[in-house]
Every structure is written in C-alpha cells, then in structure tokens.
Design an enzyme around this catalytic site. Structure first.
Site, mmCIF file in Angstrom:
data_model
loop_
_atom_site.group_PDB
_atom_site.id
_atom_site.type_symbol
_atom_site.label_atom_id
_atom_site.label_comp_id
_atom_site.label_asym_id
_atom_site.label_seq_id
_atom_site.Cartn_x
_atom_site.Cartn_y
_atom_site.Cartn_z
ATOM 1 N N CYS A 73 23.910 33.370 22.169
ATOM 2 C CA CYS A 73 24.507 34.666 21.843
ATOM 3 C C CYS A 73 24.715 34.755 20.335
ATOM 4 O O CYS A 73 25.478 33.966 19.757
ATOM 5 C CB CYS A 73 25.834 34.841 22.570
ATOM 6 S SG CYS A 73 26.741 36.326 22.066
ATOM 7 N N CYS A 113 32.347 37.444 17.919
ATOM 8 C CA CYS A 113 32.989 37.661 19.219
ATOM 9 C C CYS A 113 33.174 36.308 19.898
ATOM 10 O O CYS A 113 32.222 35.538 20.018
ATOM 11 C CB CYS A 113 32.138 38.583 20.097
ATOM 12 S SG CYS A 113 32.831 38.841 21.756
ATOM 13 N N CYS A 129 33.404 35.118 25.252
ATOM 14 C CA CYS A 129 32.761 34.124 26.119
ATOM 15 C C CYS A 129 32.897 32.755 25.455
ATOM 16 O O CYS A 129 31.930 32.202 24.916
ATOM 17 C CB CYS A 129 31.296 34.483 26.347
ATOM 18 S SG CYS A 129 31.051 36.043 27.209
ATOM 19 N N CYS A 179 25.368 43.207 23.860
ATOM 20 C CA CYS A 179 26.021 42.082 24.526
ATOM 21 C C CYS A 179 25.193 41.616 25.716
ATOM 22 O O CYS A 179 24.736 42.424 26.530
ATOM 23 C CB CYS A 179 27.424 42.492 24.980
ATOM 24 S SG CYS A 179 28.265 41.258 25.987
ATOM 25 N N GLN A 205 35.859 45.351 40.775
ATOM 26 C CA GLN A 205 35.323 44.087 40.269
ATOM 27 C C GLN A 205 34.179 44.339 39.292
ATOM 28 O O GLN A 205 33.360 45.237 39.495
ATOM 29 C CB GLN A 205 34.833 43.216 41.420
ATOM 30 C CG GLN A 205 35.918 42.756 42.379
ATOM 31 C CD GLN A 205 36.810 41.662 41.794
ATOM 32 O OE1 GLN A 205 36.697 41.307 40.627
ATOM 33 N NE2 GLN A 205 37.710 41.133 42.598
ATOM 34 N N PHE A 207 47.661 45.197 48.150
ATOM 35 C CA PHE A 207 46.993 45.319 46.841
ATOM 36 C C PHE A 207 45.512 45.631 47.084
ATOM 37 O O PHE A 207 44.622 45.010 46.516
ATOM 38 C CB PHE A 207 47.117 44.033 46.014
ATOM 39 C CG PHE A 207 48.511 43.486 45.887
ATOM 40 C CD1 PHE A 207 49.363 43.935 44.887
ATOM 41 C CD2 PHE A 207 48.982 42.521 46.775
ATOM 42 C CE1 PHE A 207 50.645 43.418 44.763
ATOM 43 C CE2 PHE A 207 50.264 42.000 46.661
ATOM 44 C CZ PHE A 207 51.104 42.449 45.654
ATOM 45 N N GLU A 245 48.266 50.113 48.284
ATOM 46 C CA GLU A 245 47.884 50.017 46.867
ATOM 47 C C GLU A 245 48.728 51.007 46.069
ATOM 48 O O GLU A 245 48.925 52.143 46.498
ATOM 49 C CB GLU A 245 46.390 50.325 46.719
ATOM 50 C CG GLU A 245 45.906 50.611 45.310
ATOM 51 C CD GLU A 245 46.071 49.427 44.377
ATOM 52 O OE1 GLU A 245 46.501 49.655 43.234
ATOM 53 O OE2 GLU A 245 45.772 48.287 44.795
ATOM 54 N N ASN A 263 45.451 40.572 47.702
ATOM 55 C CA ASN A 263 44.539 40.483 46.553
ATOM 56 C C ASN A 263 45.276 40.984 45.314
ATOM 57 O O ASN A 263 44.968 42.046 44.778
ATOM 58 C CB ASN A 263 43.280 41.323 46.824
ATOM 59 C CG ASN A 263 42.306 41.283 45.664
ATOM 60 O OD1 ASN A 263 42.180 40.270 44.986
ATOM 61 N ND2 ASN A 263 41.623 42.385 45.428
ATOM 62 N N CYS A 299 42.842 35.980 41.374
ATOM 63 C CA CYS A 299 42.103 35.902 40.108
ATOM 64 C C CYS A 299 42.824 34.997 39.118
ATOM 65 O O CYS A 299 42.423 34.891 37.958
ATOM 66 C CB CYS A 299 41.905 37.298 39.514
ATOM 67 S SG CYS A 299 43.438 38.171 39.155
#
EC number: 2.1.1.189
Length: 389
Positions: free
Chosen positions: A12, A20, A23, A99, A224, A253, A274, A321, A348
């Site tokens: 990259c 940047c 990542c 990107c 997502q 959620f 939600e 979730n 997550c």
C-alpha cells in the site's frame, strides 16, 4: 467456507509513505495476522472454557483487498481543488480514492465525486477556521447490483442547491447511484452526522442480499462493511441456531435484522429490538418480502426492553449483537434470569465479550468462531454459542 489464506503482504503506497496508518498490520502476512487474532481470542475466552467443552472453529476469512463496501471521506482542500480522504499524521490532505480496500468501480466513482465537488463549487469545511460547507462524503456500495448510496454531510443548507444543480449529470453518468441524500451537521465537532437527513432522490434505501435474505440500508442504519465475510457470519448463525429448533427468538441490537431474519422461519416467533428507527423500518420491509408473519421489530433500547413488561414472554433462544461496548451487566443479568435454551453472542470486541461472560450466569460456551471482517487491523468479529447448564 474461508478463502485460502495466502502468506503474502499487500503493498500500500499510502502506508509506505506514512500517509495513512489505518491498516496498521498491512505489512504482516495474512496467515500471521489470523494467528495473532486467534491467539488473542483464545486467551481472552480461556477462563470461560472448560476442558474439551468448547470448540474453537477455524477463522473465517475473505479477500485481503477490494472487500469494503463503505467509504467515509473527509472533504479537504478547496472548492477548486478538493481532496477526498484523510488528514495524514503530518497534517497533509491525502486523497484515499485509490485505497486498496475499495473495489475498482468504487475507486473510480470516488474520483468522479472529487470532480463533482469541484464542478459544483462546494467549499470544503475548514476545521481550523470553522468555515466552509462540505464536511464528509459517505459512499455505500451494494454487492447485489453494484448500486450505491451517496451522502453529502454539510454544515448548513447553503450548498444543497449547488448539489442539486450538478446532480443530474452525475446520475446520468452513474445510474447505479440509487440513493442520494444530504445530512446537516452544523456542530463544530468531530461528529460524522447530524439529525437532519434530506433525500435528493425518490429512493431512500439501498438493497443488499446475503444468502437469499433481502436486507436494506438507509443512511443512518448500521451495516457490516465486509459483505463477503458478513454473509458467512449470518449463515453460520443460521446453522447454529437451527440445531436448537427454537419456537421463539429474540434478536437484540438487531440493526436491519441480519441475524434474526437469517434464523427465522414461518414457524418461529421473532422479536427484533434496535434503538435506531431507520434500521427497524428496513428490517420490517425485509420480513414482509420474506413472507414472515410471526415477526415484530421495535425501535427500543435492548436493555430497557429486556427489563420491561414487553419481555413477559420468554424466548427459547436469544441473539445479541451489541456495539463495541458490549451488552453490559444489567442485560447480562436479565438474560441469565430469562434462562433461554441458548444465547448466541456476536461480538465486534472480544474484550467486552469476555467481560460480559463474567456476568452471564448458568451458561457455558460450546462453540466459538472468529470472522475476520477487518483485515490488516486489530479488529475482528466473534460468534459465540452459550448453552444452558
């Protein structure tokens, strides 16, 4: 299924030039990234795993590049020379239109949007001077037909007319831009969006489809960002839940209903909760298209719902979730008291998952699987099945 994990390193230019650092592990081979994430997960969940009791399934992975369906671009520079991207660590305005995380058609459109801002003469917002109009451009891509949802985040209404004048030419060139809206965010703070959303197209939602389940994206609903791995996440949840043959199911959620709609059948009573009303509207549309009648989606706080009178009928199985903060001690206590057959926890943030597991009483882990939705970062998704003792 998982993509073959190739022990290669992505090159990259943004990262190599120090422009940047998002990542942060992009120079680490994918196999090594997965090994580190798997080890972290096993260490965090070790206190909750009895010997030979839980199965850690192999990580689920996708492509290392061109996987991301959403771009959040800060608009920098000037009206005659706009830059869509980020401010680098050295303070430089850096275009991220190329990107590696974005599919090639998305990269091309981002370059065209840079030109659009210039042609429309919209002044980028200057944080240092608190002047200007255009703060962000947010672009979401659907993999179904390659369609897009495009949002302009403005400081005020002053530049809407400029956008409207230039928009017909853009839409004629890119008919796959299905939804366009303007969000008004007047506050001089690092806030992505404000409360007012103004649609500039007749369409107000973008269709996506995972495993033949129709899902819809509206401007403020969470979705997502890695469709390839997300589809496998939802399919795995469907398979794990089916083993319990539940007659009733809660999806807390629930967002736009991805988990609940994958697990529901015409015989299962599904309740989805939600806080975001836009997401609930999308979930209900999906349920109607699927012909699911024993379904109710409500725009409520999940913890408040679980502690209220609406929670009188206890479900056979509960899916949670939550956002990165986890579900919290109060909801953990409610779940323990409801005592469903099983709890499917999609997380997550494995650190808050581990913290929540300390407060869920009367359950043991039986299955755990890592889903690498965020390659080259420290983040990943975890699916954990808890079964009643």
């Amino acid at each position: 299924m998982s993509a073959v994990i190739v022990n290669t390193v992505e090159q990259c230019g943004y990262f190599n030039r120090g422009q940047c650092q998002s990542c942060r592990h992009i120079q680490v081979p994918m196999a090594q990234q997965l090994m580190a994430k798997s080890l972290e997960l096993q260490q965090l969940l070790k206190p909750f795993v009895a010997p030979s009791a839980a199965i850690f399934y192999p990580p689920v992975t996708g492509e290392a590049t061109a996987f991301r369906n959403k771009a959040k671009m800060v608009v920098l520079g000037a009206a005659h020379a706009p830059v869509l991207g980020i401010v680098s660590p050295s303070g430089e305005a850096v275009s991220l239109c190329d990107c590696l995380l974005y599919p090639s058609d998305m990269q091309k459109l981002l370059h065209r949007l840079t030109q659009f801002v210039q042609q429309a003469g919209i002044p980028p917002y200057r944080v240092d001077k608190a002047k200007g109009e255009l703060k962000f451009i947010l672009l979401t891509r659907s993999q179904v037909r390659g369609e897009y949802l495009l949002r302009f985040v403005l400081r005020s209404h002053n530049s809407i007319e400029r956008i409207e004048r230039a928009l017909p030419t853009l839409l004629a060139e890119y008919p796959q831009i299905n939804v366009v809206s303007v969000n008004i965010q007047p506050i001089h703070m690092a806030i992505l969006e404000g409360g007012e959303e103004i649609f500039l197209t007749e369409n107000t939602r973008l269709e996506e489809r995972f495993n033949d389940v129709p899902l819809f994206i509206r401007p403020k609903s969470f979705f997502q960002t890695n469709p390839q791995v997300a589809a496998q996440l939802y399919q795995t949840a469907r398979e794990w839940v089916a083993e319990f043959a539940p007659k009733s199911l809660w999806d807390l959620f629930c967002g736009v209903g991805g988990f609940g709609l994958h697990c529901a059948t015409k015989d299962i009573a599904l309740t989805g909760i939600e806080i975001e009303a836009e997401a609930i509207s999308c979930a209900q549309i999906s349920a109607n298209l699927m012909g699911l009648e024993k379904v109710q989606f409500m725009a409520l706080d999940s913890t408040d719902f679980a502690q209220g009178k609406n929670a009188a009928d206890k479900p056979d199985l509960i899916i949670v979730n939550p956002p990165r903060r986890g579900i919290g001690e109060a909801l953990c206590q409610s779940l323990s008291e409801f005592a469903p057959k099983a709890i499917l926890y999609s997380s997550c943030n494995p650190k808050t998952l581990a913290k929540d597991l300390e407060h869920i009483q009367g359950y043991h882990l039986t299955k755990v699987q890592l889903f690498d939705l965020f390659p080259h970062t420290d983040h990943f998704e975890v699916l954990a099945m808890l079964v009643k003792d």
